[in-house]
Motif scaffolding. Structure first.
Motif, PDB file in Angstrom:
ATOM      1  N   ALA A   1     -23.786  34.803  67.891  1.00  0.00           N
ATOM      2  CA  ALA A   1     -25.248  34.864  67.226  1.00  0.00           C
ATOM      3  C   ALA A   1     -25.544  36.084  66.704  1.00  0.00           C
ATOM      4  N   HIS A   2     -25.598  37.096  67.686  1.00  0.00           N
ATOM      5  CA  HIS A   2     -26.129  38.236  67.321  1.00  0.00           C
ATOM      6  C   HIS A   2     -25.212  39.070  66.512  1.00  0.00           C
ATOM      7  N   SER A   3     -23.897  39.126  66.468  1.00  0.00           N
ATOM      8  CA  SER A   3     -22.904  39.547  65.481  1.00  0.00           C
ATOM      9  C   SER A   3     -23.260  38.969  64.123  1.00  0.00           C
ATOM     10  N   ALA A   4     -23.630  37.686  63.989  1.00  0.00           N
ATOM     11  CA  ALA A   4     -23.607  36.880  62.855  1.00  0.00           C
ATOM     12  C   ALA A   4     -24.961  37.480  62.068  1.00  0.00           C
ATOM     13  N   THR A   5     -25.948  37.729  62.699  1.00  0.00           N
ATOM     14  CA  THR A   5     -27.379  38.081  62.347  1.00  0.00           C
ATOM     15  C   THR A   5     -27.673  39.598  62.252  1.00  0.00           C
ATOM     16  N   VAL A   6     -26.968  40.245  62.927  1.00  0.00           N
ATOM     17  CA  VAL A   6     -27.504  41.744  63.229  1.00  0.00           C
ATOM     18  C   VAL A   6     -26.463  42.665  62.887  1.00  0.00           C
ATOM     19  N   SER A   7     -26.980  43.624  61.825  1.00  0.00           N
ATOM     20  CA  SER A   7     -25.744  44.514  61.214  1.00  0.00           C
ATOM     21  C   SER A   7     -26.484  45.969  61.441  1.00  0.00           C
ATOM     22  N   ILE A   8     -27.756  45.948  61.842  1.00  0.00           N
ATOM     23  CA  ILE A   8     -28.094  47.412  62.093  1.00  0.00           C
ATOM     24  C   ILE A   8     -27.410  48.297  63.161  1.00  0.00           C
ATOM     25  N   GLN A   9     -26.831  49.362  62.744  1.00  0.00           N
ATOM     26  CA  GLN A   9     -26.201  50.192  63.616  1.00  0.00           C
ATOM     27  C   GLN A   9     -27.072  50.535  64.992  1.00  0.00           C
ATOM     28  N   GLY A  10     -26.560  50.689  65.879  1.00  0.00           N
ATOM     29  CA  GLY A  10     -27.409  51.036  66.921  1.00  0.00           C
ATOM     30  C   GLY A  10     -27.923  49.599  67.732  1.00  0.00           C
ATOM     31  N   LEU A  11     -28.239  48.607  67.191  1.00  0.00           N
ATOM     32  CA  LEU A  11     -28.799  47.334  67.921  1.00  0.00           C
ATOM     33  C   LEU A  11     -27.594  46.832  68.646  1.00  0.00           C
ATOM     34  N   SER A  12     -27.649  46.847  70.016  1.00  0.00           N
ATOM     35  CA  SER A  12     -26.444  46.357  70.593  1.00  0.00           C
ATOM     36  C   SER A  12     -26.845  45.530  71.618  1.00  0.00           C
ATOM     37  N   LEU A  13     -26.315  44.279  72.023  1.00  0.00           N
ATOM     38  CA  LEU A  13     -26.386  43.756  73.185  1.00  0.00           C
ATOM     39  C   LEU A  13     -26.172  44.184  74.531  1.00  0.00           C
ATOM     40  N   GLU A  14     -25.040  45.139  74.421  1.00  0.00           N
ATOM     41  CA  GLU A  14     -24.640  45.773  75.639  1.00  0.00           C
ATOM     42  C   GLU A  14     -25.479  46.889  76.216  1.00  0.00           C
ATOM     43  N   SER A  15     -26.460  47.460  75.383  1.00  0.00           N
ATOM     44  CA  SER A  15     -27.294  48.521  75.864  1.00  0.00           C
ATOM     45  C   SER A  15     -28.157  47.846  76.929  1.00  0.00           C
ATOM     46  N   SER A  16     -28.446  48.488  78.179  1.00  0.00           N
ATOM     47  CA  SER A  16     -29.006  47.930  79.349  1.00  0.00           C
ATOM     48  C   SER A  16     -30.566  48.343  79.200  1.00  0.00           C
ATOM     49  N   THR A  17     -31.025  48.963  78.616  1.00  0.00           N
ATOM     50  CA  THR A  17     -32.243  49.285  78.319  1.00  0.00           C
ATOM     51  C   THR A  17     -32.872  49.194  76.735  1.00  0.00           C
TER      52      THR A  17
ATOM     53  N   ASP B   1     -39.187  42.066  55.986  1.00  0.00           N
ATOM     54  CA  ASP B   1     -37.785  42.659  55.337  1.00  0.00           C
ATOM     55  C   ASP B   1     -36.661  42.307  56.189  1.00  0.00           C
ATOM     56  N   SER B   2     -35.548  42.527  55.742  1.00  0.00           N
ATOM     57  CA  SER B   2     -34.153  42.335  56.497  1.00  0.00           C
ATOM     58  C   SER B   2     -34.267  43.101  57.778  1.00  0.00           C
ATOM     59  N   TYR B   3     -34.860  44.121  57.782  1.00  0.00           N
ATOM     60  CA  TYR B   3     -34.963  45.150  58.941  1.00  0.00           C
ATOM     61  C   TYR B   3     -35.691  44.553  59.940  1.00  0.00           C
ATOM     62  N   SER B   4     -36.790  44.276  59.817  1.00  0.00           N
ATOM     63  CA  SER B   4     -37.720  43.766  60.686  1.00  0.00           C
ATOM     64  C   SER B   4     -37.197  42.130  61.111  1.00  0.00           C
ATOM     65  N   SER B   5     -36.653  41.446  60.173  1.00  0.00           N
ATOM     66  CA  SER B   5     -35.937  40.193  60.882  1.00  0.00           C
ATOM     67  C   SER B   5     -34.886  40.427  61.622  1.00  0.00           C
ATOM     68  N   GLN B   6     -33.867  41.559  61.434  1.00  0.00           N
ATOM     69  CA  GLN B   6     -32.838  41.900  62.504  1.00  0.00           C
ATOM     70  C   GLN B   6     -33.356  42.335  63.728  1.00  0.00           C
ATOM     71  N   VAL B   7     -34.471  43.208  63.687  1.00  0.00           N
ATOM     72  CA  VAL B   7     -34.864  43.455  64.934  1.00  0.00           C
ATOM     73  C   VAL B   7     -35.538  42.675  65.575  1.00  0.00           C
ATOM     74  N   ALA B   8     -36.205  41.351  65.188  1.00  0.00           N
ATOM     75  CA  ALA B   8     -36.809  40.548  65.911  1.00  0.00           C
ATOM     76  C   ALA B   8     -35.515  39.626  66.490  1.00  0.00           C
ATOM     77  N   VAL B   9     -34.369  39.325  65.625  1.00  0.00           N
ATOM     78  CA  VAL B   9     -33.431  38.495  66.229  1.00  0.00           C
ATOM     79  C   VAL B   9     -32.825  39.332  67.502  1.00  0.00           C
ATOM     80  N   HIS B  10     -32.443  40.565  67.446  1.00  0.00           N
ATOM     81  CA  HIS B  10     -32.061  41.422  68.379  1.00  0.00           C
ATOM     82  C   HIS B  10     -33.010  41.099  69.544  1.00  0.00           C
ATOM     83  N   LEU B  11     -34.160  41.462  69.535  1.00  0.00           N
ATOM     84  CA  LEU B  11     -35.286  41.351  70.582  1.00  0.00           C
ATOM     85  C   LEU B  11     -34.911  40.030  71.192  1.00  0.00           C
ATOM     86  N   THR B  12     -35.093  38.962  70.354  1.00  0.00           N
ATOM     87  CA  THR B  12     -35.070  37.807  70.693  1.00  0.00           C
ATOM     88  C   THR B  12     -33.816  37.096  71.628  1.00  0.00           C
TER      89      THR B  12
END
Length: 209
Positions: free
Chosen positions: A56-72, A171-182
């Motif tokens: 789901a993250h890969s399908a919705t988040v394309s912003i470079q640097g927003l990775s689920l693998e980051s521990s913090t 915008d798309s940026y805020s939506s993707q950041v929100a998905v990443h955080l959620t």
């Protein structure tokens, strides 16, 4: 945000010596076949959700640097979490006289409902979250069945949180950041749920002693 050291501190009590309930929750319904079966099915569903979060993250988040693998999360992302109005996950603790089974199930219900609502808002801006929403809906049903099997009087009022997320998705940026955080928070909450269900399902042997 409930990640990193906070989640680790919460679950430090899950050593072998902590897999016993207090006498206040050692009731027949807790060790009943219906309770055990429902807890096992719920745990399996949480594991499925956990496996589907990266897709789901890969399908919705394309912003470079927003990775689920980051521990913090960076301080900037933490500030955006607040500004976007994304609430923290309900905290699950060790069952005790001060944190009863009723409180535990209530927080599980509240958390699952919260993430289902958050993903519902985010789905209006981005596609790719439908499967997770469906699984969360099924999980909510299973936890409600767990509540009924244990004959719990759970107050569901805290499940109806007002979400202010939609007004912040400009915008798309805020939506993707929100998905990443959620999704990052959801993944952490799922780990906590699995630990909780392991305790609940392991009580079959303890309850039959």
């Amino acid at each position: 945000m409930n990640t990193g050291h906070e989640t680790g501190n919460i679950w430090n009590f899950f050593s072998d010596s902590c897999f016993l309930f207090t006498s206040s929750v050692q009731s027949a319904p807790v060790s009943s076949p219906a309770f055990q079966e429902t807890a096992t099915r719920a745990k399996t569903l949480v594991e499925k959700i956990l496996k589907n979060v990266p897709a789901a993250h890969s399908a919705t988040v394309s912003i470079q640097g927003l990775s689920l693998e980051s521990s913090t999360q960076s301080s900037n992302l933490q500030m955006m979490e607040v500004s976007l109005g994304i609430p923290a996950s309900p905290v699950l603790k060790k069952l005790s006289d001060h944190f009863t089974l009723e409180m535990c199930v209530s927080r599980m219900l509240a958390g699952v409902q919260m993430y289902q609502n958050l993903l519902g808002v985010l789905s209006t801006s981005l596609s790719g979250l439908e499967d997770l929403r469906a699984d969360l809906r099924d999980l909510l049903t299973h936890i409600n069945k767990l509540k009924e099997a244990a004959q719990l009087q759970v107050d569901g009022s805290d499940q109806n949180q007002d979400l202010d997320l939609a007004s912040h998705l400009q915008d798309s940026y805020s939506s993707q950041v929100a998905v990443h955080l959620t999704l990052t928070q959801l993944r952490s909450f799922c780990h906590d749920l699995i630990r909780t269900f392991r305790v609940l399902t392991s009580y079959r042997a303890a309850g039959t002693r």
